[in-house]
Every structure is written in C-alpha cells, then in structure tokens.
Scaffold this active site. Sequence first.
Site, PDB file in Angstrom:
ATOM      1  N   THR A  46       8.955 -95.895   5.188  1.00 41.63           N
ATOM      2  CA  THR A  46       9.154 -96.612   6.458  1.00 41.63           C
ATOM      3  C   THR A  46       8.687 -98.044   6.313  1.00 41.63           C
ATOM      4  O   THR A  46       7.673 -98.291   5.665  1.00 41.63           O
ATOM      5  CB  THR A  46       8.296 -95.953   7.565  1.00 41.63           C
ATOM      6  OG1 THR A  46       8.797 -94.649   7.800  1.00 41.63           O
ATOM      7  CG2 THR A  46       8.322 -96.744   8.852  1.00 41.63           C
ATOM      8  N   ARG A  58      16.245 -84.493  13.799  1.00 38.83           N
ATOM      9  CA  ARG A  58      14.806 -84.495  13.486  1.00 38.83           C
ATOM     10  C   ARG A  58      14.208 -85.882  13.792  1.00 38.83           C
ATOM     11  O   ARG A  58      14.772 -86.909  13.445  1.00 38.83           O
ATOM     12  CB  ARG A  58      14.617 -84.154  12.014  1.00 38.83           C
ATOM     13  CG  ARG A  58      13.156 -84.208  11.524  1.00 38.83           C
ATOM     14  CD  ARG A  58      12.830 -85.532  10.898  1.00 38.83           C
ATOM     15  NE  ARG A  58      11.469 -85.570  10.340  1.00 38.83           N
ATOM     16  CZ  ARG A  58      10.883 -86.680   9.898  1.00 38.83           C
ATOM     17  NH1 ARG A  58      11.515 -87.834   9.955  1.00 38.83           N
ATOM     18  NH2 ARG A  58       9.671 -86.648   9.410  1.00 38.83           N
ATOM     19  N   VAL A  59      13.068 -85.892  14.432  1.00 37.48           N
ATOM     20  CA  VAL A  59      12.378 -87.151  14.736  1.00 37.48           C
ATOM     21  C   VAL A  59      11.055 -87.167  13.991  1.00 37.48           C
ATOM     22  O   VAL A  59      10.308 -86.190  14.020  1.00 37.48           O
ATOM     23  CB  VAL A  59      12.137 -87.282  16.258  1.00 37.48           C
ATOM     24  CG1 VAL A  59      11.343 -88.543  16.562  1.00 37.48           C
ATOM     25  CG2 VAL A  59      13.463 -87.299  17.005  1.00 37.48           C
ATOM     26  N   GLY A  60      10.779 -88.261  13.314  1.00 34.37           N
ATOM     27  CA  GLY A  60       9.522 -88.383  12.567  1.00 34.37           C
ATOM     28  C   GLY A  60       8.440 -89.043  13.391  1.00 34.37           C
ATOM     29  O   GLY A  60       8.528 -89.154  14.623  1.00 34.37           O
ATOM     30  N   ASP A  61       7.416 -89.511  12.718  1.00 40.97           N
ATOM     31  CA  ASP A  61       6.293 -90.163  13.401  1.00 40.97           C
ATOM     32  C   ASP A  61       6.614 -91.599  13.821  1.00 40.97           C
ATOM     33  O   ASP A  61       5.978 -92.137  14.730  1.00 40.97           O
ATOM     34  CB  ASP A  61       5.077 -90.206  12.470  1.00 40.97           C
ATOM     35  CG  ASP A  61       5.397 -90.978  11.200  1.00 40.97           C
ATOM     36  OD1 ASP A  61       6.338 -90.581  10.480  1.00 40.97           O
ATOM     37  OD2 ASP A  61       4.747 -92.015  10.943  1.00 40.97           O
ATOM     38  N   GLY A  83       6.124 -87.605   8.187  1.00 44.59           N
ATOM     39  CA  GLY A  83       5.875 -87.692   9.624  1.00 44.59           C
ATOM     40  C   GLY A  83       5.302 -86.430  10.215  1.00 44.59           C
ATOM     41  O   GLY A  83       4.496 -86.476  11.150  1.00 44.59           O
ATOM     42  N   THR A  93       3.101 -94.517   7.156  1.00 46.91           N
ATOM     43  CA  THR A  93       4.307 -94.168   6.410  1.00 46.91           C
ATOM     44  C   THR A  93       4.001 -92.916   5.601  1.00 46.91           C
ATOM     45  O   THR A  93       2.852 -92.666   5.253  1.00 46.91           O
ATOM     46  CB  THR A  93       4.776 -95.328   5.508  1.00 46.91           C
ATOM     47  OG1 THR A  93       5.881 -94.890   4.713  1.00 46.91           O
ATOM     48  CG2 THR A  93       3.685 -95.832   4.583  1.00 46.91           C
TER      49      THR A  93
HETATM   50  C1  SD4 Z   1       9.225 -90.069   8.754  1.00 47.13           C
HETATM   51  N1  SD4 Z   1       7.308 -91.422   8.286  1.00 47.13           N
HETATM   52  O1  SD4 Z   1      10.316 -90.079   9.302  1.00 47.13           O
HETATM   53  C2  SD4 Z   1       8.732 -91.356   8.172  1.00 47.13           C
HETATM   54  C3  SD4 Z   1       9.238 -91.480   6.786  1.00 47.13           C
HETATM   55  C4  SD4 Z   1       8.423 -92.385   5.954  1.00 47.13           C
HETATM   56  O2  SD4 Z   1       7.494 -93.172   4.100  1.00 47.13           O
HETATM   57  O3  SD4 Z   1       7.681 -93.142   6.247  1.00 47.13           O
HETATM   58  N2  SD4 Z   1       8.301 -92.413   4.838  1.00 47.13           N
HETATM   59  O4  SD4 Z   1       8.550 -89.064   8.621  1.00 47.13           O
END
Ligand code: SD4
Length: 301
Positions: free
Chosen positions: A153, A181-184, A207, A204
């Site tokens: 990210t 799907r939703v991440g952090d 998530g 990053t």
């Molecule tokens: C996620 N945190 O969607 C993000 C992906 C990511 O380094 O950062 N990757 O989970």
Amino acid sequence: MSNWAIAATWPFGRLAVEVGMKLLDEGGDGIDAIEQGVNLVEADPAVDSVGVGGIPNLVGEVELDAAFMRGADLAVGAVASVKGFPNPISIARLVLERTPHHVLVGEGAERFADSHGLQRAPLLTASSLEAWTKRRREQGQLTEERISRGHDTIGVVALDRKGAITAGTSTSGLALKLPGRVGDSPLVGSGFYADDTVGAAVATGCGELIMRGCLSFAIVELMRMGATPQQASAEALLRLIGRLENTVAVRDGAVDETKIAVVAIDRHGNVGAAANHDDFDFAYSLSSDGVIHLARAPKVG
Ligand code: SD4
C-alpha cells in the site's frame, strides 16, 4: 515558518514524497501534498499494488481501496472496492470534503466519482494481467482459505507548515482477494489515523492482521501518551504481535501472509517506522534538510 514533514511507505513512496515535499515547503496544505504525490504513484503502471497496474482480485478485476484523514477534526473520506478509476485517493478526498459521509463502497463510490467528473481508465495492464494469469496457474486449485497475498500500500503521513496533520492511503489490496474484500487501508484506525494534536500513522501489509489491532490508532494513542513516533510504531506492532502469537505466526513476517509495517509522524515533524520483517523501506523528507531519505525500518518482534 514552522516545520513540515512527509513520510511514505515503500521505496515507491519516494515519488509521493518528492512531489509532496515541494508543496509543503512552499506552505501548501498536507492534503494537497498527499493527493498529488499519491496520484503519481497510482498512475505509475510499474507499481503493481496501487492504481493502474494494481494486482487483480480472484476473478481478474482491479478493485481499489483508498482513504484520507484530516487531523484537524478527525474527519475521514474513504472508498473501498472501487473499479475503473485510477485515482481512488481523489475520490476519498471528495468523500471527505463534499459529503456528510466518511465511507463509500463499490458502485456507490463509482457513481459518486462519476458525478464529480473524475476520470475513468482501464486499470488492468498487460503485465498485471500476465502476473495474475501466472499466479492463478501457480496456485492451481484456489480455495477461499488459501488466497495469495502479494500486496503493498502507498500510505503517506504529512505535517504542513500550518500544523495540519493528514494521512492518506491507496492500494489494490491483496492479490487474488475475493471480490468485495476490504482491507485495512480504507478503515479508519487500522490502515491510517491522524490527529493534529498528536500525529499520524499509516500501515501496510496483511490488512486482516492490521485491523485486528487498529494499528494506526494504537500508534497515535501511544504518541499521545508521550512516545516518539519510533517508540510508538515499535510498541504498537509488538503488542499486536504478542497478542496474536498463539494464534497466528506473526512474529516473523517471513511470508506475505504475515507481513506488517507502519510509518508514523508526530506534530513536531519527527518520523518513525517499524516492521515485523526486515525488508521494509520507507521514504521521508523533513524541513530541516529538505532532502529525500530512504530508510530501512527496524524489525521488531
Ligand atoms: C490490504 N494493507 O489490503 C493492504 C495491502 C498492503 O502492503 O498494504 N500491502 O490488506
């Protein structure tokens, strides 16, 4: 004039820092510095985890998450599972500044972006399609429990000369994630947090692990108690690792499934970072020397 500072995740964050630092140095707003910097990273097809060229989901679509947080009033603008727009962080900014809401998802976010005239563009590139095809082939029979985790990210934190602190994120999330799907990264407190009275943090990595500890909020709260950005980053990550260690092998982020990294900034312009693995580099620039630094975050755990 007061201090400014900007820091971004990963070596490709350098591009965002380079653009953002110029604006901040001229007295510009942190939110502009982050948006313009992240827009460049989103437009770069060589960055395979953000915007154009981002890693597709399980069915080959690029779905993007992004967010902004304004530290003056703790207001948020976030979008999740957005398709067809190369600059989701700009949609997030519009959500923050032009709506009474904080989070829009999927089709609603896309309609909203259309209504504000944001540019649509194909996000799948020849190389992201090729990478997706290869991953699908390598993984053979995918099950929902065994989804590939390639990711990264762009997360940026900035302090501008007026003392405003802002956090922004943008990502295509986990490779081969389930659609929807939703991440952090668009979740306040998990992938990002900003408070003018304290500082800001972005995360990053996986998530699903980051959100279990509301990691960015935890870092800002530790800074509120007096920790430096460096101490707070390390301590918050360590606490999450410690809490999870009997259930998830997160102590050594040896594989993508367990990698986590954070970057933080305080209201004085100090910067810190930490990771549970030893290959997390981040970029930052401070008004004190006005150059771009690339640094390796200390591994904790
Ligand atoms: C996620 N945190 O969607 C993000 C992906 C990511 O380094 O950062 N990757 O989970």
